[in-house]
Design an enzyme around this catalytic site. Structure first.
Site, PDB file in Angstrom:
ATOM      1  N   SER A  46       0.859  -1.188   0.000  1.00  0.00           N
ATOM      2  CA  SER A  46       0.000   0.000   0.000  1.00  0.00           C
ATOM      3  C   SER A  46       0.893   1.235   0.000  1.00  0.00           C
ATOM      4  O   SER A  46       2.065   1.150   0.413  1.00  0.00           O
ATOM      5  CB  SER A  46      -0.865  -0.003   1.261  1.00  0.00           C
ATOM      6  OG  SER A  46      -1.446   1.269   1.474  1.00  0.00           O
ATOM      7  N   TYR A 104      -2.686  -1.025  10.518  1.00  0.00           N
ATOM      8  CA  TYR A 104      -2.615  -1.243   9.065  1.00  0.00           C
ATOM      9  C   TYR A 104      -1.286  -0.722   8.511  1.00  0.00           C
ATOM     10  O   TYR A 104      -0.588  -1.424   7.771  1.00  0.00           O
ATOM     11  CB  TYR A 104      -3.794  -0.530   8.387  1.00  0.00           C
ATOM     12  CG  TYR A 104      -3.890  -0.744   6.894  1.00  0.00           C
ATOM     13  CD1 TYR A 104      -4.485  -1.890   6.362  1.00  0.00           C
ATOM     14  CD2 TYR A 104      -3.381   0.202   5.999  1.00  0.00           C
ATOM     15  CE1 TYR A 104      -4.575  -2.078   4.994  1.00  0.00           C
ATOM     16  CE2 TYR A 104      -3.469   0.013   4.632  1.00  0.00           C
ATOM     17  CZ  TYR A 104      -4.075  -1.119   4.123  1.00  0.00           C
ATOM     18  OH  TYR A 104      -4.166  -1.307   2.770  1.00  0.00           O
TER      19      TYR A 104
END
Ligand code: NAD
Length: 286
Positions: free
Chosen positions: A171, A184
């Protein structure tokens, strides 16, 4: 045109001479978390490039089976296998079933991931462990099984220049800090150095390891960021290219990175993010 002579100690790799729809012809691919969103688009793109595909899923068996049917219509093989990627025994069983069905694996796409968001002081150990377990430990467990098979089999030149390819779906948050999503961001930062360290370790075996780092892609995971015009306008402030990305754009990047066209690309994070990492707050001079 290459006019240099290549001495025998400096062999030139044999580059592919195939059209894009055959870039992965005959290769066996496993995509984790492939019953929805980016994983589903990646599985379709791999099938379109000629690969046989295993769709891993943890829920939504109907969706996984439906995806298999769609992929089979492309003229390749497809199989759905249920496994929780954070569970070692289930991951081992999934790989063993894949090897039984397809004989081997050439491409692993570590895509399964989730978010469990909270303000830091409210973040529970269960939320921390869940996100690290799926997003980081899950990638480790699957990559380890794939590397074992790549090393056992070695290079099959009729299939690929490489002995195998691991692609980690990371990401932009492997480099952009993300308050309210600390678990995350920590998981994706972990994926970055797991990927690079593994890439360094297995390169001599001709095993290629890379990451793709999506920016904002329109999928169920981030619906609150694009589900209303108001939210979408806010999101666009973070994207210099001024549009959200689509899942099939990640699929196309995966196909290229997994193919022999990218044979010298190793240990990189490929950002597919419309410029999200370009500090958009400084667009007008800061
Ligand atoms: P998604 O929710 O549609 O897909 C995630 C998939 O992972 C789902 O199919 C889910 O069932 C599966 N999954 C969850 N836990 C699992 C487990 N324990 N075992 C196996 N599968 C499991 O969301 P998405 O946007 O398609 O996300 C896919 C990947 O892309 C994730 O790793 C995510 O972090 C990453 N990503 C997405 C975006 C985005 O904007 N959508 C941006 C950056 C990175």
């Amino acid at each position: 045109m290459d006019t240099l002579v290549h001495p025998s100690y400096l062999p030139k790799p044999v580059m592919p001479q195939v059209p894009p729809q055959q870039m992965l012809l005959g290769q066996k691919a496993l995509v984790t978390g492939a019953s929805s969103g980016i994983g589903l688009a990646i599985a379709m793109a791999l099938g379109q490039a000629g690969a046989d595909v295993v769709i891993n899923y943890v829920a939504d068996e109907d969706k996984a089976q439906h995806a298999c049917e769609e992929i089979r219509h492309l003229g390749v093989r497809a199989e759905a296998i249920r496994a929780d990627v954070s569970d070692e025994a289930q991951v081992k069983a999934m790989f063993s079933r894949m090897l039984d069905h397809f004989g081997t694996i050439d491409v692993l796409v570590n895509n399964a991931g989730l978010q469990q968001d909270a303000a830091f002081e409210d973040l529970t150990l269960a939320q921390w462990n869940k996100v690290i377990g799926v997003n980081l430990t899950g990638q480790f467990l699957c990559a380890r099984e794939a590397v074992r098979e790549f090393k056992r089999r070695g290079v099959n030149p009729a299939v690929s220049c490489a002995a195998g390819k691991v692609l980690c779906i990371s990401s932009v948050h492997e480099v952009i800090p993300w308050g309210g999503h600390v678990n995350y961001a920590a998981s994706k930062g972990g994926v970055m150095l797991m990927m690079k360290s593994l890439a360094q370790e297995v390169a001599p075996y001709r095993i290629r390891v890379n990451s793709i780092c999506p920016g904002a892609i329109r999928t169920p995971i981030n619906m609150e960021a694009w589900g209303t015009q108001e939210a979408y306008n806010e999101l666009l402030k973070l994207i210099p290219y001024k549009r959200i990305g689509e899942a099939d754009e990640i699929g196309r990047a995966v196909v290229w990175l997994a193919s022999d066209y990218a044979d010298y690309v190793h240990g990189i994070s490929l950002f597919v993010d419309g410029g999200m990492c370009l500090y958009p707050g400084f667009e007008t001079g800061g």
